[in-house]
Design an enzyme around this catalytic site. Structure first.
Site, PDB file in Angstrom:
ATOM      1  N   ASP A 173     -10.943  -2.791   8.165  1.00  0.00           N
ATOM      2  CA  ASP A 173      -9.937  -1.815   8.723  1.00  0.00           C
ATOM      3  C   ASP A 173     -10.620  -0.313   8.471  1.00  0.00           C
ATOM      4  O   ASP A 173      -9.916   0.674   7.675  1.00  0.00           O
ATOM      5  CB  ASP A 173      -8.867  -1.980   7.737  1.00  0.00           C
ATOM      6  CG  ASP A 173      -7.500  -1.162   8.059  1.00  0.00           C
ATOM      7  OD1 ASP A 173      -7.498  -0.548   9.494  1.00  0.00           O
ATOM      8  OD2 ASP A 173      -6.460  -0.926   7.706  1.00  0.00           O
ATOM      9  N   ALA A 185       1.187  -2.979   2.412  1.00  0.00           N
ATOM     10  CA  ALA A 185       1.970  -3.060   1.063  1.00  0.00           C
ATOM     11  C   ALA A 185       2.571  -1.667   0.829  1.00  0.00           C
ATOM     12  O   ALA A 185       2.593  -0.698   1.569  1.00  0.00           O
ATOM     13  CB  ALA A 185       0.689  -3.094   0.020  1.00  0.00           C
ATOM     14  N   ALA A 244       0.914  -0.292   5.819  1.00  0.00           N
ATOM     15  CA  ALA A 244       1.050  -1.526   6.922  1.00  0.00           C
ATOM     16  C   ALA A 244       1.039  -2.872   6.278  1.00  0.00           C
ATOM     17  O   ALA A 244       1.749  -3.420   6.481  1.00  0.00           O
ATOM     18  CB  ALA A 244       0.222  -1.544   8.025  1.00  0.00           C
ATOM     19  N   VAL A 257       3.102   0.982  -2.021  1.00  0.00           N
ATOM     20  CA  VAL A 257       2.062   1.721  -2.852  1.00  0.00           C
ATOM     21  C   VAL A 257       3.030   2.574  -3.914  1.00  0.00           C
ATOM     22  O   VAL A 257       3.729   3.358  -3.762  1.00  0.00           O
ATOM     23  CB  VAL A 257       1.238   2.713  -2.154  1.00  0.00           C
ATOM     24  CG1 VAL A 257       0.068   3.331  -3.195  1.00  0.00           C
ATOM     25  CG2 VAL A 257       0.381   1.849  -1.450  1.00  0.00           C
ATOM     26  N   GLN A 269       5.138   3.225   1.888  1.00  0.00           N
ATOM     27  CA  GLN A 269       4.921   1.898   2.312  1.00  0.00           C
ATOM     28  C   GLN A 269       3.832   1.815   3.488  1.00  0.00           C
ATOM     29  O   GLN A 269       4.039   2.485   4.756  1.00  0.00           O
ATOM     30  CB  GLN A 269       6.375   1.414   2.911  1.00  0.00           C
ATOM     31  CG  GLN A 269       6.277  -0.010   3.492  1.00  0.00           C
ATOM     32  CD  GLN A 269       7.806  -0.496   3.672  1.00  0.00           C
ATOM     33  OE1 GLN A 269       8.603   0.008   2.809  1.00  0.00           O
ATOM     34  NE2 GLN A 269       7.790  -1.660   4.229  1.00  0.00           N
ATOM     35  N   VAL A 307       5.238   5.450  -3.740  1.00  0.00           N
ATOM     36  CA  VAL A 307       4.458   6.632  -2.802  1.00  0.00           C
ATOM     37  C   VAL A 307       4.754   6.495  -1.602  1.00  0.00           C
ATOM     38  O   VAL A 307       5.094   7.366  -0.867  1.00  0.00           O
ATOM     39  CB  VAL A 307       2.848   6.746  -3.374  1.00  0.00           C
ATOM     40  CG1 VAL A 307       2.211   8.024  -2.751  1.00  0.00           C
ATOM     41  CG2 VAL A 307       2.808   6.749  -4.918  1.00  0.00           C
ATOM     42  N   LYS A 347      -0.589  -1.490  -5.660  1.00  0.00           N
ATOM     43  CA  LYS A 347      -0.297  -2.176  -4.323  1.00  0.00           C
ATOM     44  C   LYS A 347       0.293  -3.271  -4.314  1.00  0.00           C
ATOM     45  O   LYS A 347      -0.605  -4.327  -4.961  1.00  0.00           O
ATOM     46  CB  LYS A 347      -1.825  -2.109  -3.821  1.00  0.00           C
ATOM     47  CG  LYS A 347      -1.828  -2.138  -2.462  1.00  0.00           C
ATOM     48  CD  LYS A 347      -3.379  -1.822  -1.912  1.00  0.00           C
ATOM     49  CE  LYS A 347      -3.468  -2.222  -0.411  1.00  0.00           C
ATOM     50  NZ  LYS A 347      -4.904  -2.068   0.296  1.00  0.00           N
TER      51      LYS A 347
END
Lengths: 335, 236
Positions: B143, B25, B23, B27, B21, B19, B40
């Site tokens: 985050d 991982a 920061a 996905v 990339q 789906v 992930k």
């Protein structure tokens, strides 16, 4: 043709540069270097700048082959930076502007770094990592501002490196960061240090306290060498910087990175950023010490953009400020 | 045999849809036991030292799963964890079907002219309430951005509509300092991503303050961290 002269002296570098429509005509610079174990104090730094500024000005004009009459605008660093050096440089800029009868322009130091980086690398709309002795910011442009997505929540990365250099008495000539970089190449053992990333923000004060406390013990017990410490410190803090840059890129959907500021000329940082960019199909832009480290041309270049978009600073408004955030400036020269 | 087991997840991933990339991982989207699933994968980051990389990757995989479970137990919406593979650092998560990020939602609402204020104010209040609840559980997200919150569309009641994701930098702490920094991180990401939303963020904080018993100490810390931030721009 528009010719702008830029005066920079917000920290321990004093530089005067002349720019004519994207061409650097001259960019001489002097650095105030202190003995190992010592930082630079504002009043001593200002004294240094006062002593050499007229020589540097003369060099700038001579190397460019220009007379004062050829200059269209006098740009100077309004901030951020150390008060005393800023005042010294602004005073000279004000004086020559009146002597020569040319308009003045106060420039944000950080914007100078960004615009110089864009000029030299031709990066169009990059995510900017701005790393120096006083600043650590991840910046992206939108709607007429350079917006700060991530930054340090305490001290700057360059400050962390400089103060580490003082702890183990690394020379400040030509700069502590350069000497750490050279020593790190000979280090091999990775010493674990605290790693603090908070979203797109970073913190370096914990690493500094830890290494200040532990360095002498580790060195005297032979657990590791000074080179190993330089290596480990660089690997740790640069990983943090690359990580927050990547996070900002993912967040903004950006495919370009530009590194600016004094720490930006560190080749290991550039190498690590390059690997990250390659992994996600992005492009890295970086410059060398001539333009990464504080210089006059960067103030001239930002001044050139501002002047061309119709800005000038009146004499009564030509003050300086120690605190002047990147996102306070209305960017009138970009769409 | 052990070797085969270790390879099972990477082999699976080679055949499924990537789906994006992020920061942290890669996905992927797939099906797991018949359910729409997001995988992930924290792949090795070659820019950093292998020792550091291994430590960070492992810690973050563990933290992410732990915090999601803690949030869900407290009734805060987060994706269900279906499966974790600590060898390849993969987490199999419920796909929040038919959702969009709060980031995209704010951007599109700001663009459309009609009745946007009320709509966004409601959202800001919801975000404030949920973060207050999360902090009361001593979960620090680490985050917080508007990209890390999903809006699940559907007929469900508004209570379950907001889903928190991306707990990779999360940890457990009761300190007001850590919660204050968590909000500070969100404030900066929020205001830099969405220009001219200062009033909206104020609403969010107000709702946070009203929803949490321990909010006064946290807000005090937030003010402190903001001042620390000012100092940062001192020297060039």
């Amino acid at each position: 043709m528009t010719v702008v002269i830029g005066f920079e002296g917000s920290a321990n570098k004093i530089g005067i540069g002349i720019i004519r429509d994207g061409e650097v005509l001259s960019n001489p610079r002097r650095t105030y270097i202190t003995p190992p174990g010592q930082g630079f104090m504002p009043s001593d730094t200002a004294r240094h700048h006062r002593a050499v500024i007229l020589t540097v000005l003369k060099e700038a004009l001579e190397q460019a082959g220009l007379k004062p009459a050829d200059i269209d605008c006098v740009a100077y660093t309004k901030g951020p930076g150390m008060g005393a050096p800023l005042v010294t440089v602004a005073l000279v800029a004000r004086t020559v502007s009146q002597l020569w009868g040319k308009p003045l322009l106060g420039v944000n130091h950080c914007i100078g770094h960004i615009e110089m980086g864009r000029l030299i690398t031709k990066a169009n709309n990059p995510t900017v990592l701005y790393v120096s002795g006083g600043n650590t910011q991840v910046i992206a442009y939108s709607e007429r501002r350079y917006r700060i997505f991530g930054e340090t929540i305490d001290i700057a990365v360059g400050n962390c490196l400089d103060r580490f250099a003082r702890v183990i008495k690394i020379s400040n000539d030509p700069s502590p960061g350069y000497n750490i970089e050279q020593m790190a190449k000979k280090g091999s053992q990775y010493v674990e240090l605290p790693y603090t990333v908070k979203g797109m923000d970073v913190s370096f004060s914990g690493i500094l306290s830890y290494i200040e406390e532990a360095a002498h013990k580790m060195l005297s017990s032979g657990q590791c060498t000074a080179e190993d410490l330089c290596f480990s410190l660089q690997e740790t803090v640069f990983s943090m910087l690359v990580e927050i840059t990547e996070r900002a890129m993912a967040h903004c959907g950006s495919q370009e990175v530009l590194i600016v500021g004094g720490v930006g000329c560190n080749l290991r940082l550039q190498e690590m950023m390059g690997v990250m960019c390659k992994e996600r199909g992005a492009k890295l832009f970086a410059t060398d010490e001539r333009f990464c480290i504080d210089n006059g041309a960067m103030i001239a270049q930002a001044g050139w953009e501002m002047f061309r978009s119709g800005q000038v600073t009146e004499l009564e408004d030509s003050w300086i400020t120690q605190r002047y955030r990147t996102d306070e400036v209305q960017v009138t020269w970009r769409d | 045999m052990a070797q085969e087991k270790n390879m099972a997840v990477p082999q699976l991933l080679s055949n499924v849809e990537l789906v994006k990339q992020g920061a942290e991982a890669r996905v992927y989207r797939t099906e797991f036991l018949g359910k729409p699933t997001i995988v992930k994968e924290r792949f090795p980051k070659r820019y950093r030292h292998p020792v550091l990389d291994q430590k960070l990757t492992h810690r973050r995989t563990v933290q992410e799963v732990r915090s999601i479970l803690r949030c869900r137990r407290a009734g805060i919406s987060a994706p269900v964890v279906y499966f974790v593979d600590y060898m390849s650092h993969c987490i199999f998560l419920e796909e929040v079907v038919g959702s969009l990020t709060v980031c995209d939602h704010i951007a599109s609402t700001q663009q459309s002219e009609s009745c946007q204020d009320q709509e966004l104010e409601w959202l800001a209040q919801r975000v404030g309430q949920i973060l207050a609840k999360m902090h009361d559980e001593d979960v620090i997200h680490g985050d917080l951005t508007t990209s890390n919150m999903l809006l699940r569309r559907g007929p469900e009641d508004p209570e379950s509509n907001l889903v928190l994701i991306d707990f990779g930098l999360s940890y457990i702490s009761a300190l007001p300092e850590d919660k204050g920094v968590d909000l500070y991180v969100l404030e900066k990401a929020f205001l830099s991503t969405h220009p001219n939303t200062e009033a909206l963020f104020e609403k969010l904080l107000k709702s946070y303050t009203a929803s949490s018993k321990k909010s006064s100490a946290v807000i005090k810390k937030l003010d402190e961290v903001r001042l620390r931030g000012r100092k940062r721009s001192m020297v060039g």
